[in-house]
Design a protein around this motif. Structure first.
Motif, PDB file in Angstrom:
ATOM      1  N   GLU A   3      40.102  30.747  51.161  1.00 43.58           N
ATOM      2  CA  GLU A   3      40.579  30.472  49.795  1.00 43.58           C
ATOM      3  C   GLU A   3      40.199  31.576  48.831  1.00 43.58           C
ATOM      4  O   GLU A   3      39.116  32.162  48.941  1.00 43.58           O
ATOM      5  CB  GLU A   3      39.907  29.187  49.282  1.00 43.58           C
ATOM      6  N   ARG A   4      41.047  31.811  47.873  1.00 51.09           N
ATOM      7  CA  ARG A   4      40.725  32.708  46.770  1.00 51.09           C
ATOM      8  C   ARG A   4      39.635  32.074  45.894  1.00 51.09           C
ATOM      9  O   ARG A   4      39.658  30.858  45.678  1.00 51.09           O
ATOM     10  CB  ARG A   4      42.012  32.876  45.952  1.00 51.09           C
ATOM     11  N   LEU A   5      38.716  32.908  45.376  1.00 49.83           N
ATOM     12  CA  LEU A   5      37.651  32.388  44.521  1.00 49.83           C
ATOM     13  C   LEU A   5      38.214  31.900  43.187  1.00 49.83           C
ATOM     14  O   LEU A   5      39.127  32.516  42.636  1.00 49.83           O
ATOM     15  CB  LEU A   5      36.603  33.466  44.227  1.00 49.83           C
ATOM     16  N   SER A   6      37.630  30.834  42.658  1.00 46.36           N
ATOM     17  CA  SER A   6      37.976  30.374  41.306  1.00 46.36           C
ATOM     18  C   SER A   6      37.360  31.340  40.296  1.00 46.36           C
ATOM     19  O   SER A   6      36.506  32.170  40.651  1.00 46.36           O
ATOM     20  CB  SER A   6      37.416  28.974  41.079  1.00 46.36           C
ATOM     21  N   ASP A   7      37.733  31.206  39.031  1.00 43.87           N
ATOM     22  CA  ASP A   7      37.152  32.061  37.974  1.00 43.87           C
ATOM     23  C   ASP A   7      35.632  31.916  37.947  1.00 43.87           C
ATOM     24  O   ASP A   7      34.907  32.909  37.841  1.00 43.87           O
ATOM     25  CB  ASP A   7      37.714  31.675  36.600  1.00 43.87           C
ATOM     26  N   GLU A   9      33.582  30.885  40.331  1.00 42.76           N
ATOM     27  CA  GLU A   9      32.987  31.445  41.559  1.00 42.76           C
ATOM     28  C   GLU A   9      32.951  32.973  41.483  1.00 42.76           C
ATOM     29  O   GLU A   9      31.975  33.605  41.886  1.00 42.76           O
ATOM     30  CB  GLU A   9      33.784  31.007  42.789  1.00 42.76           C
ATOM     31  N   ARG A  10      34.029  33.564  40.955  1.00 41.37           N
ATOM     32  CA  ARG A  10      34.088  35.027  40.836  1.00 41.37           C
ATOM     33  C   ARG A  10      33.012  35.524  39.874  1.00 41.37           C
ATOM     34  O   ARG A  10      32.332  36.505  40.148  1.00 41.37           O
ATOM     35  CB  ARG A  10      35.467  35.469  40.370  1.00 41.37           C
ATOM     36  N   LYS A  11      32.866  34.842  38.752  1.00 38.94           N
ATOM     37  CA  LYS A  11      31.865  35.267  37.759  1.00 38.94           C
ATOM     38  C   LYS A  11      30.459  35.191  38.343  1.00 38.94           C
ATOM     39  O   LYS A  11      29.650  36.101  38.146  1.00 38.94           O
ATOM     40  CB  LYS A  11      31.972  34.407  36.490  1.00 38.94           C
ATOM     41  N   ALA A  12      30.168  34.122  39.050  1.00 39.45           N
ATOM     42  CA  ALA A  12      28.840  33.963  39.672  1.00 39.45           C
ATOM     43  C   ALA A  12      28.606  35.071  40.702  1.00 39.45           C
ATOM     44  O   ALA A  12      27.519  35.652  40.771  1.00 39.45           O
ATOM     45  CB  ALA A  12      28.734  32.593  40.327  1.00 39.45           C
ATOM     46  N   ALA A  13      29.636  35.385  41.480  1.00 42.22           N
ATOM     47  CA  ALA A  13      29.504  36.421  42.515  1.00 42.22           C
ATOM     48  C   ALA A  13      29.251  37.785  41.874  1.00 42.22           C
ATOM     49  O   ALA A  13      28.409  38.557  42.344  1.00 42.22           O
ATOM     50  CB  ALA A  13      30.771  36.456  43.372  1.00 42.22           C
ATOM     51  N   LEU A  14      29.956  38.081  40.779  1.00 46.74           N
ATOM     52  CA  LEU A  14      29.791  39.389  40.111  1.00 46.74           C
ATOM     53  C   LEU A  14      28.397  39.515  39.515  1.00 46.74           C
ATOM     54  O   LEU A  14      27.797  40.601  39.552  1.00 46.74           O
ATOM     55  CB  LEU A  14      30.858  39.566  39.030  1.00 46.74           C
ATOM     56  N   HIS A  22      35.031  44.170  38.608  1.00 51.81           N
ATOM     57  CA  HIS A  22      36.237  43.426  38.969  1.00 51.81           C
ATOM     58  C   HIS A  22      37.470  44.115  38.402  1.00 51.81           C
ATOM     59  O   HIS A  22      37.497  44.468  37.225  1.00 51.81           O
ATOM     60  CB  HIS A  22      36.148  41.991  38.420  1.00 51.81           C
ATOM     61  N   GLU A  23      38.467  44.341  39.235  1.00 52.24           N
ATOM     62  CA  GLU A  23      39.771  44.829  38.761  1.00 52.24           C
ATOM     63  C   GLU A  23      40.727  43.635  38.800  1.00 52.24           C
ATOM     64  O   GLU A  23      41.130  43.177  39.884  1.00 52.24           O
ATOM     65  CB  GLU A  23      40.270  45.979  39.642  1.00 52.24           C
ATOM     66  N   ALA A  24      41.048  43.172  37.595  1.00 54.67           N
ATOM     67  CA  ALA A  24      41.775  41.905  37.469  1.00 54.67           C
ATOM     68  C   ALA A  24      43.182  41.986  38.060  1.00 54.67           C
ATOM     69  O   ALA A  24      43.653  41.041  38.690  1.00 54.67           O
ATOM     70  CB  ALA A  24      41.831  41.479  36.008  1.00 54.67           C
ATOM     71  N   GLY A  25      43.852  43.114  37.857  1.00 53.90           N
ATOM     72  CA  GLY A  25      45.240  43.259  38.301  1.00 53.90           C
ATOM     73  C   GLY A  25      45.408  42.918  39.769  1.00 53.90           C
ATOM     74  O   GLY A  25      46.260  42.117  40.142  1.00 53.90           O
ATOM     75  N   GLU A  26      44.577  43.552  40.590  1.00 54.76           N
ATOM     76  CA  GLU A  26      44.668  43.326  42.040  1.00 54.76           C
ATOM     77  C   GLU A  26      43.684  42.266  42.516  1.00 54.76           C
ATOM     78  O   GLU A  26      43.609  42.004  43.712  1.00 54.76           O
ATOM     79  CB  GLU A  26      44.423  44.632  42.793  1.00 54.76           C
ATOM     80  N   ASP A  27      42.936  41.698  41.584  1.00 54.98           N
ATOM     81  CA  ASP A  27      41.859  40.748  41.907  1.00 54.98           C
ATOM     82  C   ASP A  27      41.018  41.293  43.063  1.00 54.98           C
ATOM     83  O   ASP A  27      40.959  40.710  44.155  1.00 54.98           O
ATOM     84  CB  ASP A  27      42.413  39.357  42.251  1.00 54.98           C
ATOM     85  N   ARG A  28      40.394  42.452  42.781  1.00 53.51           N
ATOM     86  CA  ARG A  28      39.509  43.032  43.785  1.00 53.51           C
ATOM     87  C   ARG A  28      38.248  43.537  43.110  1.00 53.51           C
ATOM     88  O   ARG A  28      38.226  43.729  41.882  1.00 53.51           O
ATOM     89  CB  ARG A  28      40.202  44.165  44.543  1.00 53.51           C
ATOM     90  N   ILE A  29      37.207  43.761  43.900  1.00 58.94           N
ATOM     91  CA  ILE A  29      35.975  44.337  43.369  1.00 58.94           C
ATOM     92  C   ILE A  29      35.830  45.754  43.897  1.00 58.94           C
ATOM     93  O   ILE A  29      36.217  46.046  45.043  1.00 58.94           O
ATOM     94  CB  ILE A  29      34.726  43.482  43.700  1.00 58.94           C
ATOM     95  N   VAL A  30      35.309  46.633  43.043  1.00 56.97           N
ATOM     96  CA  VAL A  30      35.167  48.040  43.423  1.00 56.97           C
ATOM     97  C   VAL A  30      33.765  48.538  43.081  1.00 56.97           C
ATOM     98  O   VAL A  30      33.137  48.070  42.120  1.00 56.97           O
ATOM     99  CB  VAL A  30      36.213  48.950  42.724  1.00 56.97           C
ATOM    100  N   ARG A  31      33.302  49.473  43.888  1.00 53.37           N
ATOM    101  CA  ARG A  31      32.034  50.143  43.585  1.00 53.37           C
ATOM    102  C   ARG A  31      32.105  51.561  44.147  1.00 53.37           C
ATOM    103  O   ARG A  31      32.683  51.784  45.222  1.00 53.37           O
ATOM    104  CB  ARG A  31      30.846  49.385  44.191  1.00 53.37           C
ATOM    105  N   GLU A  32      31.497  52.499  43.435  1.00 55.05           N
ATOM    106  CA  GLU A  32      31.398  53.867  43.939  1.00 55.05           C
ATOM    107  C   GLU A  32      29.955  54.142  44.325  1.00 55.05           C
ATOM    108  O   GLU A  32      29.034  53.810  43.574  1.00 55.05           O
ATOM    109  CB  GLU A  32      31.866  54.882  42.899  1.00 55.05           C
ATOM    110  N   PHE A  33      29.783  54.740  45.493  1.00 55.36           N
ATOM    111  CA  PHE A  33      28.462  55.096  46.017  1.00 55.36           C
ATOM    112  C   PHE A  33      28.351  56.609  46.085  1.00 55.36           C
ATOM    113  O   PHE A  33      29.303  57.289  46.496  1.00 55.36           O
ATOM    114  CB  PHE A  33      28.284  54.531  47.424  1.00 55.36           C
ATOM    115  N   VAL A  34      27.196  57.136  45.708  1.00 57.10           N
ATOM    116  CA  VAL A  34      26.961  58.582  45.784  1.00 57.10           C
ATOM    117  C   VAL A  34      25.752  58.819  46.685  1.00 57.10           C
ATOM    118  O   VAL A  34      24.696  58.182  46.485  1.00 57.10           O
ATOM    119  CB  VAL A  34      26.722  59.189  44.386  1.00 57.10           C
ATOM    120  N   PHE A  35      25.908  59.696  47.657  1.00 58.94           N
ATOM    121  CA  PHE A  35      24.851  59.981  48.639  1.00 58.94           C
ATOM    122  C   PHE A  35      24.402  61.435  48.514  1.00 58.94           C
ATOM    123  O   PHE A  35      24.985  62.230  47.766  1.00 58.94           O
ATOM    124  CB  PHE A  35      25.370  59.682  50.048  1.00 58.94           C
TER     125      PHE A  35
END
Ligand SMILES: C[C@H](O)[C@H](O)[C@H]1CNC2=NC(N)=NC(=O)C2=N1
Length: 101
Positions: A3-7, A9-14, A22-35
């Motif tokens: 199931e897709r997360l509810s609003d 559930e998403r807020k708690a996860a973030l 959170h990118e609302a358009g695609e309903d996805r989460i993003v992060r950039e990592f630098v090594f």
């Protein structure tokens, strides 16, 4: 099917994940990592790839030298699901071990 997360559930996860946006358009989460360098970044990707295979859930990602940008969403659910949150947790653990910033 997952199931897709509810609003709520998403807020708690973030809140829990902290470093993901959170990118609302695609309903996805993003992060950039630098090594430290490409070798470490690619080692990170290798570890994440193994975890993703184990989970049967895969990141959308790009790499440029020492940077890895990751997007997580569940195509089957049409947005964020608990599978993304679980994979984000696993990714964060690998990133910490590998000295990401
Ligand atoms: C059959 C297979 O389990 C599915 O296609 C999986 C594979 N990996 C996946 N990864 C992601 N990010 N979203 C999915 O919906 C997805 N589906």
């Amino acid at each position: 099917m997952v199931e897709r997360l509810s609003d709520a559930e998403r807020k708690a996860a973030l809140l829990e994940l902290g470093n993901w946006r959170h990118e609302a358009g695609e309903d996805r989460i993003v992060r950039e990592f630098v090594f430290a360098d490409f070798r470490v970044a690619f080692g990170f990707m290798t570890q994440v790839a193994l975890q993703a295979e184990k989970a049967g859930h895969h990141p959308d990602w790009s790499n440029s030298y020492n940077r890895v940008r990751i997007g997580l969403t569940t195509h089957d659910a049409g947005g964020l699901s608990e599978k993304d949150v679980a994979l984000a947790r696993a990714i964060d653990a690998v990133a910490t071990r590998m000295g990401a910033r």
